[in-house]
Every structure is written in structure tokens, then in C-alpha cells.
Motif scaffolding. Structure first.
Motif, mmCIF file in Angstrom:
data_model
loop_
_atom_site.group_PDB
_atom_site.id
_atom_site.type_symbol
_atom_site.label_atom_id
_atom_site.label_comp_id
_atom_site.label_asym_id
_atom_site.label_seq_id
_atom_site.Cartn_x
_atom_site.Cartn_y
_atom_site.Cartn_z
ATOM 1 N N VAL A 380 24.563 -31.430 -5.617
ATOM 2 C CA VAL A 380 25.689 -32.325 -5.340
ATOM 3 C C VAL A 380 26.829 -31.542 -4.686
ATOM 4 C CG1 VAL A 380 27.297 -34.002 -6.325
ATOM 5 C CG2 VAL A 380 25.065 -33.635 -7.403
ATOM 6 N N SER A 381 27.327 -32.054 -3.562
ATOM 7 C CA SER A 381 28.457 -31.399 -2.882
ATOM 8 C C SER A 381 29.730 -31.736 -3.651
ATOM 9 C CB SER A 381 28.585 -31.911 -1.447
ATOM 10 O OG SER A 381 27.386 -31.757 -0.770
ATOM 11 N N LEU A 382 30.172 -30.799 -4.477
ATOM 12 C CA LEU A 382 31.375 -31.017 -5.273
ATOM 13 C C LEU A 382 32.617 -30.770 -4.415
ATOM 14 C CD1 LEU A 382 32.654 -31.489 -8.085
ATOM 15 C CD2 LEU A 382 32.386 -29.037 -8.499
ATOM 16 N N ASN A 383 32.593 -29.649 -3.746
ATOM 17 C CA ASN A 383 33.577 -29.305 -2.704
ATOM 18 C C ASN A 383 35.013 -29.065 -3.162
ATOM 19 O OD1 ASN A 383 31.867 -29.041 -0.579
ATOM 20 N ND2 ASN A 383 31.978 -31.160 0.044
ATOM 21 N N ALA A 384 35.371 -29.494 -4.365
ATOM 22 C CA ALA A 384 36.763 -29.299 -4.799
ATOM 23 C C ALA A 384 36.837 -29.481 -6.310
ATOM 24 C CB ALA A 384 37.673 -30.304 -4.114
ATOM 25 N N THR A 422 27.663 -27.721 -5.509
ATOM 26 C CA THR A 422 27.906 -26.785 -4.415
ATOM 27 C C THR A 422 29.322 -26.951 -3.871
ATOM 28 O OG1 THR A 422 27.230 -28.232 -2.581
ATOM 29 C CG2 THR A 422 25.481 -27.025 -3.726
ATOM 30 N N VAL A 423 29.809 -25.856 -3.287
ATOM 31 C CA VAL A 423 31.035 -25.960 -2.495
ATOM 32 C C VAL A 423 30.812 -25.225 -1.183
ATOM 33 C CG1 VAL A 423 32.643 -26.087 -4.434
ATOM 34 C CG2 VAL A 423 32.123 -23.870 -3.415
ATOM 35 N N VAL A 424 31.500 -25.671 -0.159
ATOM 36 C CA VAL A 424 31.504 -24.947 1.107
ATOM 37 C C VAL A 424 32.716 -24.019 1.072
ATOM 38 C CG1 VAL A 424 31.697 -25.170 3.610
ATOM 39 C CG2 VAL A 424 30.366 -26.843 2.308
ATOM 40 N N ALA A 425 32.468 -22.738 1.356
ATOM 41 C CA ALA A 425 33.540 -21.730 1.251
ATOM 42 C C ALA A 425 34.468 -21.845 2.461
ATOM 43 C CB ALA A 425 32.939 -20.341 1.159
ATOM 44 N N GLU A 433 36.242 -19.650 -6.896
ATOM 45 C CA GLU A 433 36.117 -19.218 -8.290
ATOM 46 C C GLU A 433 36.484 -20.341 -9.260
ATOM 47 O OE1 GLU A 433 34.385 -16.773 -9.484
ATOM 48 O OE2 GLU A 433 34.010 -16.475 -7.367
ATOM 49 N N ALA A 434 37.505 -21.131 -8.920
ATOM 50 C CA ALA A 434 37.858 -22.274 -9.776
ATOM 51 C C ALA A 434 36.718 -23.294 -9.799
ATOM 52 C CB ALA A 434 39.149 -22.923 -9.261
ATOM 53 N N ALA A 435 36.075 -23.492 -8.636
ATOM 54 C CA ALA A 435 34.956 -24.444 -8.568
ATOM 55 C C ALA A 435 33.774 -23.945 -9.390
ATOM 56 C CB ALA A 435 34.554 -24.657 -7.105
ATOM 57 N N ARG A 436 33.526 -22.633 -9.309
ATOM 58 C CA ARG A 436 32.418 -22.058 -10.082
ATOM 59 C C ARG A 436 32.661 -22.277 -11.586
ATOM 60 N NH1 ARG A 436 29.313 -18.005 -8.308
ATOM 61 N NH2 ARG A 436 30.905 -17.337 -6.825
ATOM 62 N N LYS A 437 33.882 -21.997 -12.022
ATOM 63 C CA LYS A 437 34.225 -22.150 -13.439
ATOM 64 C C LYS A 437 34.067 -23.611 -13.864
ATOM 65 C CE LYS A 437 37.950 -20.470 -16.476
ATOM 66 N NZ LYS A 437 38.347 -21.697 -17.120
ATOM 67 N N PHE A 438 34.547 -24.508 -13.024
ATOM 68 C CA PHE A 438 34.466 -25.940 -13.339
ATOM 69 C C PHE A 438 33.000 -26.389 -13.445
ATOM 70 C CE2 PHE A 438 34.591 -30.450 -11.805
ATOM 71 C CZ PHE A 438 35.241 -30.978 -12.907
ATOM 72 N N ALA A 439 32.187 -25.958 -12.480
ATOM 73 C CA ALA A 439 30.780 -26.387 -12.471
ATOM 74 C C ALA A 439 30.024 -25.820 -13.667
ATOM 75 C CB ALA A 439 30.112 -25.948 -11.164
ATOM 76 N N VAL A 440 30.184 -24.521 -13.889
ATOM 77 C CA VAL A 440 29.370 -23.861 -14.906
ATOM 78 C C VAL A 440 29.896 -24.157 -16.312
ATOM 79 C CG1 VAL A 440 28.617 -21.594 -15.760
ATOM 80 C CG2 VAL A 440 28.676 -22.057 -13.293
ATOM 81 N N LEU A 443 31.089 -28.560 -16.444
ATOM 82 C CA LEU A 443 30.002 -29.504 -16.193
ATOM 83 C C LEU A 443 28.661 -29.001 -16.711
ATOM 84 C CD1 LEU A 443 30.945 -30.576 -12.544
ATOM 85 C CD2 LEU A 443 31.479 -31.769 -14.678
ATOM 86 N N GLY A 444 28.524 -27.690 -16.886
ATOM 87 C CA GLY A 444 27.282 -27.133 -17.436
ATOM 88 C C GLY A 444 26.108 -27.202 -16.486
ATOM 89 N N VAL A 445 26.388 -27.038 -15.186
ATOM 90 C CA VAL A 445 25.295 -27.072 -14.203
ATOM 91 C C VAL A 445 25.304 -25.765 -13.403
ATOM 92 C CG1 VAL A 445 25.309 -29.587 -14.011
ATOM 93 C CG2 VAL A 445 26.767 -28.236 -12.473
ATOM 94 N N LEU A 446 24.269 -25.619 -12.567
ATOM 95 C CA LEU A 446 24.222 -24.448 -11.688
ATOM 96 C C LEU A 446 25.276 -24.595 -10.596
ATOM 97 C CD1 LEU A 446 20.332 -24.170 -11.276
ATOM 98 C CD2 LEU A 446 21.815 -22.875 -12.835
ATOM 99 N N PHE A 447 25.571 -23.480 -9.949
ATOM 100 C CA PHE A 447 26.623 -23.504 -8.925
ATOM 101 C C PHE A 447 26.147 -22.711 -7.715
ATOM 102 C CE2 PHE A 447 30.428 -21.549 -6.985
ATOM 103 C CZ PHE A 447 31.098 -22.710 -6.625
#
Ligand code: SF4
Length: 456
Positions: A380-384, A422-425, A433-440, A443-447
Motif C-alpha cells: 500500500v502506498s502510504l506516502n505520508a 511504502t513511501v516514495v523518498a 523515518e517517521a513513516a517507517r516508525k508509523f508503519a512498523v 500499524l505493525g506491517v512491513l515497510f
């Protein structure tokens, strides 16, 4: 089967054994070769080769080294050559402050005169630039080169230069120096070029790749350049060959008539181009810039039927995975996608859905249980990490799109074996890094981070 976007088989360095060199190029599977003119006689030779060999094309121009010889007579000769049907570009022209073999004002005058010819005949320009990027960019901006298009050949600049050249509607061509051990900075620039604007060249007889360094270069040696580019960009050699050919045909306007592909292979994944519609308008989305992605034409005239998608996939077990993706949002065609996924699973294939996460909102219900047996992995394109940033990047067609994507991720986790956000850098816009923290953590998913410009 690659294309060489810039070489000089018209150079005297090949007079003694040109036919053997051409045979080796054919044996190496070169699909297209552009012989670039740098003087009047040398342009005539490029045209003769293009008339004789179907895979060869010519460009007409005077090299900046020879700019002091450019006068009205030579320009009118270039203009006449430019009308030849096998001449597909004007140049090479530009600025060379490294050798400074012609006065700089003469180089600038010749450069502007070549751009004027390219504009008149409607053909792209080939730019040579050495130690002169700032002045070259200033001239190209002043001459509105974005209206003409062209190629920055043998690129040796920075990722920031790449961005400026892309803004001017230029393709960027890399040569054998990307293979040199000390060229890590140049390989960073190679990564910064999106797939639809990338060309590869030998610049033969100059600049042999590392395995042939010290020898005269020739088109067959492009294999080493393709190999390095594929490794640096994380694609296969087959992907890189296709990109080199597709972009050659796009910029030099040959081999037209290609239509959108229903399925397209990158590495050993087969992507299904489910629809041309989307609920977002992400500003980085390749569909707004080009018909092609990684050398595949994805511009569908209409959405494919279920039968067409299944037929185009063939045996799904031949691939690592079948990915529902393309130039649009697959869940806009949920029932069709489910039917194709069911056929893939029945034949032992693996499936991934690349989505913007709007599927529940689009269908007005939680669709994730329906995907449980059909999709092995959803990306899923989270992007933000907030609505405001998401809206600025993705321009969604409804107000709570970011919340919908987050909710989709939470629900997908309950039913689908693997879920990745996923996010596009995007520099300055996305806090990775904020997106990684939020996802992992939340949300408890891969990033996964997708490189800006390598999307696809
Ligand atoms: S969600 Fe995907 S297909 Fe839609 S605009 Fe964004 S990048 Fe393009």
C-alpha cells in the motif's frame, strides 16, 4: 538487445576494420546505433552508414571543438543534412571548457545556431558538455530547449544537474565511465534519472568500459555498460536492454506505433496493467510524464477485459509473482482483478496487489476479506504520516483519502499474509523515518522505501 544512443563509427578510427566492428555489433544484438556527426565530412559519413545499415541512424552537427570553423555555409550544410530522413537528431553541439579548443564565445554561438536548426526541422538536439554545465544550462534555458527536447550525452554531472536537465525535457545518456571503480558519484546520478529518460551509449571510439579500458571502444562493448547500469539500478540486463531501446525510439522518433501493454515484466515479476484510472494524482506518478515505464509502454487505450488479462499472463508459475499494478488503481476494477487473481492462483501462481489503499472507500465496504484467498501480498502506498502531506503529494479525489489508506492497511493485516506500507523518498516532502516508525510500530506491517525516480 540494446541500443547505442551515441557513437562514432563514422570516425577514421574505424577506417581499417569498420565492417568487422559492425559485424561484432550485429552479433552482440544491437538493435539501434546512432552515429553522431561532429564535422561536415564526418556527418556525411554517418549518413552513408545510415543509408547502408538498417539499424543505424545519423545526427548532423559540428562538435564544440570545431566551433570556430562554423559559419553561414557550414550551418546551411547542417540544415540540409538535417532534412535527410535517416538524420534523427542535430549535434553534437554544446560547450567544452575542458579542452577549450575553440573560443568560448564561438562555442556558444555554434550551440545556439544548432538549437535554432533543431527547432526549425523539429528534431532533438544532442548536447556535449564538459566542465561547462552552468553556462550550458543558461544557454539551453535561454533558447527554450524544453520546446525541442534532446539528449545530454556522456553525462558526468551531479544528481542536481540531472534534475535541472529533466526539467528542460532532456534525456540523459550515460557512457562507459559509469563502470569505473572511482565513479560512485556518477552512479548516484545514474540512479537519479527516471527510467523513461535514460539512455546508454558507448561514445565509441572513446571511453571504453572498464573491461575494455585502454582499447579502442566499439558498439559491442555496450554490454559492459548495460551490465553496470542494470546492477546500479537494481534491474535485470533484459530490463536495461529494453529501456535503452524504448527510449532510443522515443527520443529519436523511430519505430512508432507501440501500444499499451496489458502485462509487463520487470526482473522476474509480471505486472498486470489493470486500469488507466486512479483516485489519486500523485505528482511523481510516471503516467503524467511518459507513456513508458522501465521501457514498457503502459498507456492503455482502454481497460483490458478479464479474458485479455488472463491470456496475456499465460502460465503464472513462470514468474516469481503476478503483480496487479500499472498506470492506475487496480481496486477500481475489483471484480475483474479478483477473477484474474483466482485464475492465477488456480494455476499455482503467487499474487501481489500494489494499491493506493482506497479500495474500501471505492467499493463502499471492507473488501479485504474478499482478497484473503486471492492475494498473497498487498503493498500500500502510504506516502505520508498525515493527511495534509498526503493531500499535497497525492492530490486525492476525495477528502479522507489518507485515513482510508491507513484503515485499509489495518484491515488488510487481518486477512492477507504479507502487508507492506511504502513511501516514495521525495526529498524535502516525505519524512522517511517517521513513516517507517508509523508503519512498523503503529500499524505493525512491513515497510519499504521506493526511490524517487525509480518508481515502477
Ligand atoms: S496512486 Fe499510483 S497510479 Fe495513482 S497517481 Fe499515484 S502513483 Fe499513479
Amino acid at each position: 538487445m540494446p541500443a547505442d544512443s551515441h557513437c562514432h563509427l563514422n570516425d577514421p578510427a574505424f577506417d581499417a576494420d569498420r565492417s568487422e566492428v559492425i559485424k561484432r555489433a550485429l552479433d552482440a544484438g544491437l538493435v539501434h546505433i546512432l552515429n553522431v556527426g561532429y564535422s561536415i565530412p564526418n556527418t556525411q559519413m554517418a549518413i552513408r552508414l545510415a543509408e547502408e545499415f538498417v539499424m543505424m541512424y545519423a545526427s548532423a552537427g559540428i562538435h564544440p571543438h570545431n566551433a570556430s570553423s562554423v559559419d553561414e555555409r557550414t550551418l546551411s550544410e547542417i540544415r540540409a543534412f538535417a532534412e535527410h530522413p535517416r538524420v534523427v537528431a542535430i549535434g553534437e553541439t554544446g560547450l567544452d571548457y575542458y579542452r577549450d579548443r575553440s573560443p568560448r564565445d564561438a562555442q556558444a554561438r555554434s550551440f545556439r545556431a544548432h538549437i535554432a536548426i533543431a527547432r526549425d526541422v523539429g528534431k532533438p538536439i544532442i548536447v556535449h558538455c564538459r566542465d561547462a554545465m552552468e553556462d550550458a544550462i543558461a544557454i539551453m534555458k535561454d533558447e527554450r530547449i524544453h520546446e525541442i527536447g534532446g539528449v545530454m550525452h556522456c553525462f558526468a554531472g551531479t544528481p542536481d544537474d540531472v534534475r535541472q536537465l529533466l526539467d528542460m525535457n532532456l534525456y540523459i545518456s550515460f557512457a562507459g565511465n559509469i563502470t569505473y571503480p572511482n565513479a560512485s558519484a556518477l552512479r548516484e546520478s545514474l540512479i537519479a534519472v527516471p527510467g523513461h529518460r535514460l539512455l546508454l551509449e558507448t561514445d565509441a571510439p572513446y571511453l571504453s568500459p572498464k573491461e575494455n579500458r585502454g582499447k579502442r571502444n566499439e558498439p559491442a562493448f555496450i554490454a559492459g555498460i548495460i551490465r553496470q547500469a542494470a546492477e546500479t539500478r537494481g534491474v535485470t540486463i533484459e530490463d536495461m536492454n529494453r529501456i535503452s531501446v524504448t527510449n532510443f525510439e522515443e527520443i529519436f522518433r523511430i519505430g512508432g506505433g507501440r501500444t499499451g501493454e496489458i502485462v509487463y515484466r520487470i526482473r522476474n515479476s509480471l505486472y498486470v496493467n489493470v486500469t488507466k484510472n486512479c483516485t489519486n494524482e500523485c505528482f511523481f506518478c510516471p503516467r503524467f510524464f511518459s507513456d513508458t515505464l522501465q521501457g514498457h509502454n503502459l498507456r492503455l487505450a482502454r481497460d483490458p477485459s478479464v479474458e485479455e488479462m488472463i491470456a496475456a499472463i499465460g502460465d503464472p508459475a513462470r514468474y516469481d509473482e503476478i503483480v496487479f499494478c500499472g498506470y492506475g488503481e487496480p481496486t477500481l476494477r475489483l471484480e475483474e482483478m479478483k477473477a484474474v487473481a483466482s485464475a492465477v492462483k488456480s494455476k499455482g501462481g503467487k499474487t501481489r496487489l500494489n494499491t493506493n489503499g482506497h479500495g474500501n472507500r471505492i467499493s463502499g465496504r471492507d473488501i479485504t476479506p474478499e482478497l484473503a484467498e486471492l492475494i498473497d501480498h498487498v503493498s500500500v502506498s502510504l506516502n505520508a504520516t498525515d493527511r495534509e502531506t498526503y493531500d499535497a503529494i497525492c492530490n486525492p479525489s476525495f477528502p479522507d483519502a489518507w485515513e482510508s489508506a491507513v484503515d485499509f492497511i489495518r484491515k488488510a493485516k487481518l486477512h492477507i499474509p504479507v502487508v507492506t506500507a511504502t513511501v516514495v523518498a521525495i526529498p524535502g516532502k516525505v519524512d522517511v523515518e517517521a513513516a517507517r516508525k508509523f508503519a512498523v510500530e503503529d500499524l505493525g506491517v512491513l515497510f519499504r522505501v521506493r526511490e524517487y525516480n525509480l518508481v515502477g
